[in-house]
Design a protein around this motif. Structure first.
Motif, mmCIF file in Angstrom:
data_model
loop_
_atom_site.group_PDB
_atom_site.id
_atom_site.type_symbol
_atom_site.label_atom_id
_atom_site.label_comp_id
_atom_site.label_asym_id
_atom_site.label_seq_id
_atom_site.Cartn_x
_atom_site.Cartn_y
_atom_site.Cartn_z
ATOM 1 N N LYS C 132 0.814 -1.212 0.000
ATOM 2 C CA LYS C 132 0.000 0.000 0.000
ATOM 3 C C LYS C 132 0.846 1.260 0.000
ATOM 4 O O LYS C 132 0.323 2.368 -0.140
ATOM 5 N N ALA C 133 2.147 1.113 0.189
ATOM 6 C CA ALA C 133 3.014 2.293 0.274
ATOM 7 C C ALA C 133 3.207 2.893 -1.114
ATOM 8 O O ALA C 133 3.051 2.206 -2.125
ATOM 9 N N PRO C 134 3.525 4.174 -1.181
ATOM 10 C CA PRO C 134 3.784 4.791 -2.479
ATOM 11 C C PRO C 134 4.978 4.131 -3.179
ATOM 12 O O PRO C 134 5.876 3.605 -2.529
ATOM 13 N N GLN C 135 4.923 4.136 -4.511
ATOM 14 C CA GLN C 135 6.020 3.567 -5.300
ATOM 15 C C GLN C 135 7.309 4.307 -4.961
ATOM 16 O O GLN C 135 7.337 5.535 -4.908
ATOM 17 N N GLY C 136 8.368 3.552 -4.744
ATOM 18 C CA GLY C 136 9.626 4.183 -4.397
ATOM 19 C C GLY C 136 10.453 4.507 -5.620
ATOM 20 O O GLY C 136 10.327 3.867 -6.665
ATOM 21 N N ASP C 137 11.297 5.497 -5.476
ATOM 22 C CA ASP C 137 12.190 5.877 -6.572
ATOM 23 C C ASP C 137 13.621 5.688 -6.088
ATOM 24 O O ASP C 137 14.070 6.354 -5.150
ATOM 25 N N ALA C 138 14.335 4.735 -6.746
ATOM 26 C CA ALA C 138 15.644 4.339 -6.257
ATOM 27 C C ALA C 138 16.628 5.505 -6.282
ATOM 28 O O ALA C 138 17.458 5.654 -5.386
ATOM 29 N N LYS C 139 16.514 6.358 -7.312
ATOM 30 C CA LYS C 139 17.472 7.448 -7.440
ATOM 31 C C LYS C 139 17.368 8.412 -6.272
ATOM 32 O O LYS C 139 18.354 8.793 -5.645
ATOM 33 N N ARG C 140 16.115 8.796 -5.992
ATOM 34 C CA ARG C 140 15.918 9.689 -4.855
ATOM 35 C C ARG C 140 16.249 8.961 -3.556
ATOM 36 O O ARG C 140 16.680 9.568 -2.579
ATOM 37 N N GLY C 141 16.019 7.638 -3.592
ATOM 38 C CA GLY C 141 16.301 6.836 -2.404
ATOM 39 C C GLY C 141 17.762 6.931 -1.998
ATOM 40 O O GLY C 141 18.076 6.965 -0.808
ATOM 41 N N GLN C 142 18.652 6.978 -2.994
ATOM 42 C CA GLN C 142 20.071 7.061 -2.644
ATOM 43 C C GLN C 142 20.363 8.339 -1.870
ATOM 44 O O GLN C 142 21.094 8.330 -0.886
ATOM 45 N N ALA C 143 19.748 9.406 -2.326
ATOM 46 C CA ALA C 143 19.946 10.682 -1.629
ATOM 47 C C ALA C 143 19.420 10.603 -0.200
ATOM 48 O O ALA C 143 20.056 11.079 0.747
ATOM 49 N N GLN C 144 18.251 9.970 -0.068
ATOM 50 C CA GLN C 144 17.689 9.791 1.267
ATOM 51 C C GLN C 144 18.610 8.946 2.140
ATOM 52 O O GLN C 144 18.788 9.214 3.326
ATOM 53 N N TYR C 145 19.206 7.908 1.506
ATOM 54 C CA TYR C 145 20.124 7.044 2.254
ATOM 55 C C TYR C 145 21.294 7.879 2.773
ATOM 56 O O TYR C 145 21.662 7.788 3.940
ATOM 57 N N MET C 146 21.881 8.682 1.866
ATOM 58 C CA MET C 146 23.035 9.491 2.254
ATOM 59 C C MET C 146 22.679 10.414 3.398
ATOM 60 O O MET C 146 23.476 10.652 4.286
ATOM 61 N N ARG C 147 21.467 10.886 3.356
ATOM 62 C CA ARG C 147 21.067 11.873 4.338
ATOM 63 C C ARG C 147 20.730 11.214 5.682
ATOM 64 O O ARG C 147 21.152 11.679 6.736
ATOM 65 N N ASN C 148 19.964 10.082 5.634
ATOM 66 C CA ASN C 148 19.401 9.516 6.857
ATOM 67 C C ASN C 148 20.167 8.325 7.423
ATOM 68 O O ASN C 148 20.106 8.078 8.616
ATOM 69 N N CYS C 149 20.817 7.571 6.549
ATOM 70 C CA CYS C 149 21.338 6.279 6.998
ATOM 71 C C CYS C 149 22.864 6.212 6.996
ATOM 72 O O CYS C 149 23.468 5.459 7.773
ATOM 73 N N MET C 150 23.496 6.942 6.099
ATOM 74 C CA MET C 150 24.906 6.765 5.807
ATOM 75 C C MET C 150 25.788 6.971 7.034
ATOM 76 O O MET C 150 26.789 6.265 7.187
ATOM 77 N N TRP C 215 15.811 2.015 -3.212
ATOM 78 C CA TRP C 215 17.248 2.066 -3.530
ATOM 79 C C TRP C 215 17.975 0.845 -2.959
ATOM 80 O O TRP C 215 18.780 0.211 -3.633
ATOM 81 N N LEU C 216 17.660 0.513 -1.702
ATOM 82 C CA LEU C 216 18.302 -0.667 -1.102
ATOM 83 C C LEU C 216 17.971 -1.915 -1.915
ATOM 84 O O LEU C 216 18.842 -2.752 -2.174
ATOM 85 N N ALA C 217 16.699 -2.024 -2.331
ATOM 86 C CA ALA C 217 16.311 -3.195 -3.116
ATOM 87 C C ALA C 217 17.085 -3.236 -4.415
ATOM 88 O O ALA C 217 17.441 -4.319 -4.915
ATOM 89 N N SER C 218 17.379 -2.053 -4.972
ATOM 90 C CA SER C 218 18.128 -2.024 -6.236
ATOM 91 C C SER C 218 19.576 -2.452 -6.023
ATOM 92 O O SER C 218 20.276 -2.797 -6.973
ATOM 93 N N GLN C 219 20.047 -2.394 -4.795
ATOM 94 C CA GLN C 219 21.410 -2.836 -4.492
ATOM 95 C C GLN C 219 21.499 -4.354 -4.337
ATOM 96 O O GLN C 219 22.586 -4.913 -4.274
ATOM 97 N N ARG C 220 20.341 -4.968 -4.245
ATOM 98 C CA ARG C 220 20.310 -6.422 -4.077
ATOM 99 C C ARG C 220 20.741 -7.058 -5.386
ATOM 100 O O ARG C 220 20.197 -6.710 -6.441
ATOM 101 N N PRO C 221 21.713 -7.965 -5.381
ATOM 102 C CA PRO C 221 22.172 -8.542 -6.642
ATOM 103 C C PRO C 221 21.060 -9.329 -7.324
ATOM 104 O O PRO C 221 20.159 -9.847 -6.655
ATOM 105 N N LYS C 222 21.166 -9.424 -8.626
ATOM 106 C CA LYS C 222 20.174 -10.199 -9.379
ATOM 107 C C LYS C 222 20.185 -11.640 -8.895
ATOM 108 O O LYS C 222 21.217 -12.195 -8.572
ATOM 109 N N GLY C 223 19.020 -12.257 -8.850
ATOM 110 C CA GLY C 223 18.931 -13.635 -8.383
ATOM 111 C C GLY C 223 18.875 -13.719 -6.875
ATOM 112 O O GLY C 223 18.863 -14.794 -6.314
#
Lengths: 504, 177, 250
Positions: C132-150, C215-223
Motif C-alpha cells: 500500500k506504500a507509495p512507489q519508491g524511486d531508487a534514485k531519490r532513495g540514494q539521496a535519502q540514504y546518504m542523508r538519513n542512513c549513511m 534504492w536498497l532493493a536495487s542494491q540487491r544482486p540479481k537472483g
C-alpha cells in the motif's frame, strides 16, 4: 487355657517343630550384623509390592483405552489412590536398591562360595525377575513414556537376527503396539513374574535354611571344599543362636526403618506420573526410561553404531552368565573382602560405570533439545555491536535449528560443541565447509541454506570469540589487511559460485 | 542299578506297571495340553504374517498435502480391537515431492523406535532419544541410526493418498515396499 | 487417651490425603497452554528476545511497531509465517505447533503487555504494508540514504559504526517489507532511531521511506530476490533466487 489350646494345635500342626526348623534355626552369632539385614528388607519390600499391587489392581483397568484414565482416577478421585500408587512406586525403587545392596554384600562377604552356590544362582534369577518387573511395571503406568518405551523394546527385539520380526510380534501380541500389548504385559507383571519370584524366593529361603547363613568372614580363613562343612557345624555348635529371637533384632529395626522411609518418600514425592496420555500421534514427546534403565539408554547413545547390536544381546548374556558361573569359578578361597582386592575393585568399577551412565542417561547430552531453536534466545551480549548482516546470521542460527544441538552460554543442545568461542577453533573457510558439508556427526546443510544464509551465518559465528582470544586464522595465508568488508563480499561470492557450481 | 532295573523288567510287579503306565499316559496328556498352550503363546511364530497384517490405508485427499512440504498425518491401524483406544491412531510423515510423487515415512526412528520430529526450517528429522538425524528424503544425516527412515509404499487413487501399513517397523521387519 | 490414639492414624490419613506428594494436576497438553508468557517464551523468544526485544529478529515489545501493524497483521504472520524469511508458520494448519486460539492468545498478549499509546508529536504514522506504500524511486532513495542512513551504515569506503546494510548477502536476507518496517520503527533496543529521529529537525515521510527501500532493493544482486518479495512484487520474474535454491538438486 491358652497353653492347652496351643498344645492342641501343636499336636496337629507341629508348630514347634516348624518354628525350630525355620525361624528358630540356629545361625552363627556373628551373622546378627547390620550387614546382614538387606536380604530380609528386600523380601519385605516384595511383600509390600504384592499388597499395594493387589490394591491398585482393584481399580486399575489394563486396557489401552482405559489404563491412563484409570491412573488419573487413582491419582485424583480414588481416596488415597495417589498414595497407594506412590507406595508401589517407591516400594519398587527401594526393592531394587536393597536387592542391589544385598547382592553386593553377599558378593563382598564371599557368601556365594561353597556350599551356597545355588543360593547365589537363585538370587541371580531373582535379580533378572525383579528387573523384568521394573520394565513391565513401567508399561503398567501406561503413558507416553510407556508407549514409546514399548517401541524401544520392540526396536531392540527387532534387532535379533533371523527371528527378530516374530519375537516383536510375540512381545507386542501383534504387529503393532495396541490393546493386546498392554494385556500381555499386565499378565506378565501381575501373574507370571510374581509367581516366578514367589517360587524362587521359596527356594532361596530354603537354601538359606539347609545350607545355613554365611558366618561373618574372617580374613585368612579360606573356604575349602573338604573341610568347610565341618567347620560350619562347629561354628553353629559353639556360637550358634536361634535366628528368632537372638539374631533377628537388627533385621526388624532395619525393616521398620525401610517401611517408614517408603511411607515418607511416598508422602513427600508422591507417585511417578503418569505423564501425557499414550497417544502416538503426539510426536512432541521426549521418551525417557525409568531410573533403572537409564544406564542402558545412555550406553545405546554412546556406543559406536556397529557395537550396539552386539552389546545389546551379547553383553547381558555375558553379564548374567558370569553371575551364574561365579560361584563355580571362585567357589573356594578367601571370603573376607579384606583379602579380595579384585572383588572390591570390580564392585567399585561396576558402580562407577553404572553411576556415570545413569547420570548421563538422566542429562542425555546427546539428545537434541527439540525446542531450543524457538525457546532459547541468543544472549544479548552475543548480539551487541553486531552488523546487520551478523544479526541476520544469528537469526539463521536460530531459524535453522542449530541451537537444538549447539549451545550459547550454556543454553541449547549439548550434542554438538558449544558455539560461544567457535571462531577461535575454526577459520572462515572451515566454518563454511562444516556448515555446507557437515561431518563429525553433523548433517550437511548445503541443500538447506542459501549462499546468503551461509554467508550471514558464518559472519555471525566469526564474531563468537572471547575478547581476549582472537579468532582462528588460516596459517597458510597472510593476514588480510585493508577492507575486511571487501573480503566478506569476496568469500560470499565464492560460496555462491561453489554452490551453484555443485548444483549444476 | 542296571541289574535292579533288569530284574524289574523281568518280574514286573503290578504297582510297577501301574506307575509306568501312569507316567506314560500323563506324558501323553501333558503333550496334548502343551500343544494348544504353546500354540497360543507362540502364535506369532505359527502365523508370522498375521493375515495380511499390512493393508492399503487411506491418508486423505492427496491435495491436502502441499508440494515441497512435509506434514504429519495419522491413520487408523487397519487391524484394531475395540479397546485399542488412542494407540490405534498411528502417525506418519508425508512428504509431497511434486504432483505425483509422495514419500511417507514411519514416525519411528530406525535406531530405537522413538518418534522423529520434522523441522521445516532446516529440513531435517530429529529424534529426541539419541539424536538420530535424517534428511528430507529420509536418508540418514547423523547420529546412531543404522539406516534411513522406514518408508511406506504409497499410491494415489482417485485423488486419495494410500500407504501400505499396519506394523511397527523394526530393523528385522521394515515396511514392505 | 484412647480417643487420641484412635484419632492419630485418622489424622495421619487425612494428612496423607493432602500430602505434599499428592499430584495436583494432569500433565498439561501442549495445546492446553494458553498463558501468553509461556507461549511467547517457548515459541517466540528465541528470535524476538526474552521480553520481546534485544533479540536477533524484529522487536515486538515496541509500541511504535504495534501502532503500525494491526492485530490481524500479527495473527496472519504468526499463522502463516513469512515465506522466504526466517519467520516460520506456527499454525497447526501450516504444519506448525500452535492451535488457533493459542496464536490468538499470543496476539492478545503482545497487544496487552506491550502496546501503548504513542505520542507522534505531530508526525504522521507512515503506511506499514509495502503493497500500500507509495512507489519508491531508487534514485531519490540514494539521496535519502546518504542523508538519513549513511552516518551509521556507511557508504563506499566509509564504514559506519552500525555496519553496512548494502551488503548483498544482508539484502538477500532482508525482505522489502522488513526493510520498510525497520526504516520506520528503527531498532531502538539496539540503538537505531525511528523515522522521526534520524537527523535533528527532520522527519522522513512515506515517500522518503519508499525511496530508501527502493534504492536498497536495487542494491540487491540479481537472483537474490526474496520469496516474499516475489509474491508481493510481480515486476520481477527472476526465480533463481535463494528461495528456489533451497530445493534439493539432483
Amino acid at each position: 487355657m491358652l497353653r492347652s489350646v496351643y498344645n492342641w494345635l501343636d499336636k496337629r500342626l507341629y508348630l514347634t517343630k516348624l518354628f525350630q526348623s525355620t525361624a528358630g534355626h540356629h545361625v552363627p552369632a556373628n551373622s546378627g550384623s547390620w550387614f546382614y539385614v538387606f536380604g530380609s528388607a528386600t523380601l519385605l519390600c516384595f511383600i509390600l509390592q504384592i499388597v499395594t499391587g493387589t490394591l491398585l489392581a482393584l481399580v486399575y483397568v489394563p486396557s489401552t483405552n482405559e489404563a491412563w484414565k484409570s491412573l488419573q482416577y487413582l491419582n485424583h478421585v480414588q481416596y488415597l489412590g495417589w498414595y497407594l500408587r506412590a507406595l508401589h512406586n517407591w516400594g519398587s525403587n527401594f526393592m531394587v536398591a536393597l536387592m542391589t545392596l544385598h547382592m553386593v554384600q553377599v558378593f563382598l562377604f564371599g557368601a556365594y562360595k561353597y556350599p551356597r552356590e545355588l543360593t547365589w544362582v537363585s538370587g541371580v534369577f531373582l535379580l533378572v525377575a525383579t528387573l523384568a518387573m521394573a520394565f513391565t511395571g513401567q508399561v503398567m503406568r501406561f503413558d507416553e513414556d510407556a508407549y514409546w518405551g514399548l517401541g524401544i523394546g520392540a526396536s531392540i527385539t527387532g534387532r535379533v537376527p533371523f527371528i527378530g520380526d516374530r519375537l516383536v510380534h510375540l512381545l507386542l501380541g501383534g504387529p503393532i503396539i495396541a490393546g493386546e500389548t498392554l494385556s500381555r504385559f499386565f499378565a506378565l507383571h501381575v501373574f507370571v513374574i510374581p509367581a516366578i519370584i514367589i517360587g524362587i524366593v521359596g527356594m532361596h529361603l530354603r537354601l538359606v535354611l539347609t545350607k545355613g547363613i554365611n558366618e561373618y568372614p574372617v580374613p585368612g580363613k579360606p573356604v575349602r571344599r573338604d573341610t568347610y562343612d565341618g567347620e560350619y557345624e562347629k561354628i553353629i555348635e559353639k556360637q550358634g543362636v536361634p535366628f528368632v529371637p537372638d539374631a533377628i533384632g537388627k533385621d526388624l529395626i532395619f525393616a521398620a526403618l525401610v517401611l517408614v522411609l517408603i511411607l515418607a518418600f511416598s508422602a513427600i514425592f508422591g507417585p511417578a506420573g503418569p505423564s501425557g496420555p499414550p497417544d502416538p500421534t503426539r510426536v512432541d514427546t521426549v521418551p525417557r526410561p525409568d531410573f533403572y534403565f537409564l544406564s542402558v539408554f545412555a550406553a545405546l547413545a554412546l556406543l559406536p553404531d556397529w557395537m550396539e547390536t552386539i552389546v545389546l544381546f551379547v553383553m547381558p548374556v555375558l553379564m548374567v552368565g558370569f553371575l551364574f558361573i561365579l560361584p563355580f569359578i571362585s567357589g573356594t578361597g578367601e571370603k573376607s573382602a579384606r583379602k579380595r582386592p579384585v572383588a572390591v575393585l570390580s564392585v567399585i568399577t561396576i558402580f562407577l560405570v553404572l553411576g556415570t551412565l545413569t547420570y548421563m542417561g538422566d542429562t542425555a547430552p546427546w539428545s537434541p533439545k527439540m525446542n531450543a531453536w524457538s525457546g532459547q534466545s541468543v544472549p544479548v551480549d552475543l548480539l551487541q555491536h553486531r552488523t546487520p548482516l551478523e544479526m541476520r546470521g544469528a537469526l539463521v542460527l536460530q531459524n535453522k535449528q542449530c541451537r537444538n544441538c549447539h549451545s550459547l552460554e550454556g543454553h541449547g543442545g549439548q550434542r554438538g560443541p558449544a558455539l560461544d568461542d567457535v571462531a577461535t577453533r575454526l577459520t572462515r573457510d572451515q566454518l563454511i565447509r562444516q556448515v555446507i558439508q557437515g561431518g563429525g556427526n553433523m548433517p550437511a546443510y548445503g541443500k538447506n541454506l542459501s549462499p546468503a544464509e551461509v554467508d550471514a551465518l558464518v559472519a555471525y559465528m566469526l564474531t563468537l570469540h572471547p575478547p581476549s582470544h582472537p579468532p582462528a586464522r588460516d596459517s597458510a595465508q597472510p593476514q588480510i589487511s585493508g577492507n575486511p568488508n571487501a573480503k566478506e563480499r569476496g568469500v560470499g561470492e565464492a560460496v555462491r559460485k561453489s554452490m551453484t557450481g555443485k548444483s549444476q | 542299578m542296571t541289574e535292579q532295573t533288569a530284574n524289574e523288567v523281568k518280574n514286573p510287579t503290578r504297582r510297577n506297571v501301574l506307575f509306568k503306565v501312569g507316567v506314560a499316559v500323563n506324558a501323553v496328556a501333558g503333550v496334548l495340553v502343551a500343544i494348544p498352550i504353546v500354540g497360543y503363546i507362540f502364535s506369532a511364530f505359527a502365523h508370522p504374517k498375521l493375515v495380511g497384517s499390512e493393508a492399503w490405508i487411506p491418508l486423505g485427499d492427496a491435495n491436502t498435502y502441499v508440494t515441497g512440504q512435509t506434514r504429519l498425518a495419522t491413520y487408523r491401524n487397519p487391524f484394531t480391537r475395540p479397546w485399542d483406544g488412542a494407540t490405534a491412531e498411528i502417525p506418519c510423515w508425508v512428504r509431497r515431492i511434486d504432483e505425483r510423487k509422495f514419500q511417507v515415512f514411519a514416525i519411528n526412528c530406525t535406531h530405537l523406535g522413538c518418534p522423529v520430529r520434522w523441522f521445516q526450517e532446516s529440513k531435517l528429522f530429529m529424534c529426541p532419544c539419541h539424536g538420530g538425524v535424517y534428511y528430507e528424503d529420509g536418508s540418514k544425516a547423523a547420529g546412531p541410526p543404522p539406516r534411513g527412515l522406514f518408508e511406506y509404499s504409497t499410491k494415489v487413487e482417485n485423488g486419495k493418498l494410500y500407504v501400505k501399513g499396519g506394523i511397527l517397523p523394526t530393523l528385522s521387519e521394515p515396511l514392505t515396499s | 487417651m484412647k480417643a487420641a490414639a484412635a484419632a492419630l492414624p485418622l489424622i495421619a490419613l487425612l494428612g496423607f490425603n493432602s500430602g505434599c506428594g499428592k499430584p495436583t494436576g494432569q500433565a498439561k497438553q501442549p495445546e492446553a497452554v494458553m498463558d501468553f508468557h509461556q507461549l511467547f517464551s517457548e515459541n517466540c523468544s528465541a528470535c524476538h528476545g526474552v521480553s520481546g526485544q534485544k533479540g536477533a529478529g524484529p522487536r515486538l515489545n515496541d509500541p511504535l511497531y504495534l501502532a503500525l501493524v494491526t492485530k490481524q497483521d500479527l495473527y496472519n504472520v504468526i499463522e502463516k509465517g513469512r515465506p522466504g524469511t526466517p519467520m516460520p508458520a506456527f499454525a497447526q494448519s501450516s504444519g506448525g505447533p500452535l492451535a488457533e486460539k493459542q496464536i490468538q492468545a499470543i496476539v492478545d498478549g503482545i497487544e496487552k503487555d506491550w502496546a501503548k499509546p504513542v505520542n507522534l508529536q505531530g508526525a504522521a504514522l507512515p503506511v506499514y504494508s509495502i503493497a500500500k506504500a507509495p512507489q519508491g524511486d531508487a534514485k531519490r532513495g540514494q539521496a535519502q540514504y546518504m542523508r538519513n542512513c549513511m552516518m551509521c551504515h556507511g557508504f563506499g569506503s566509509f564504514k559506519g559504526m552500525a555496519g553496512p546494510i548494502t551488503d548483498p548477502n544482508y539484502l538477500a536476507l532482508a525482505s522489502d517489507q522488513y526493510l520498510r518496517t525497520t526504516a520506520i520503527v528503527g531498532r531502538i533496543d539496539w540503538g537505531m532511531p525511528d523515522w522521526r529521529h534520524r537527523i535533528p529537525g527532520h522527519v522522513m515521510n512515506d515517500q522518503d521511506i519508499s525511496d530508501v527501500v527502493a534504492w536498497l532493493a536495487s542494491q540487491r544482486p540479481k537472483g537474490y530476490m526474496m520469496a516474499e518479495n516475489q509474491s508481493t512484487n510481480n515486476s520481477s520474474s527472476n526465480r533463481s533466487g535463494p528461495g528456489s535454491e533451497r530445493e534439493p538438486k539432483q
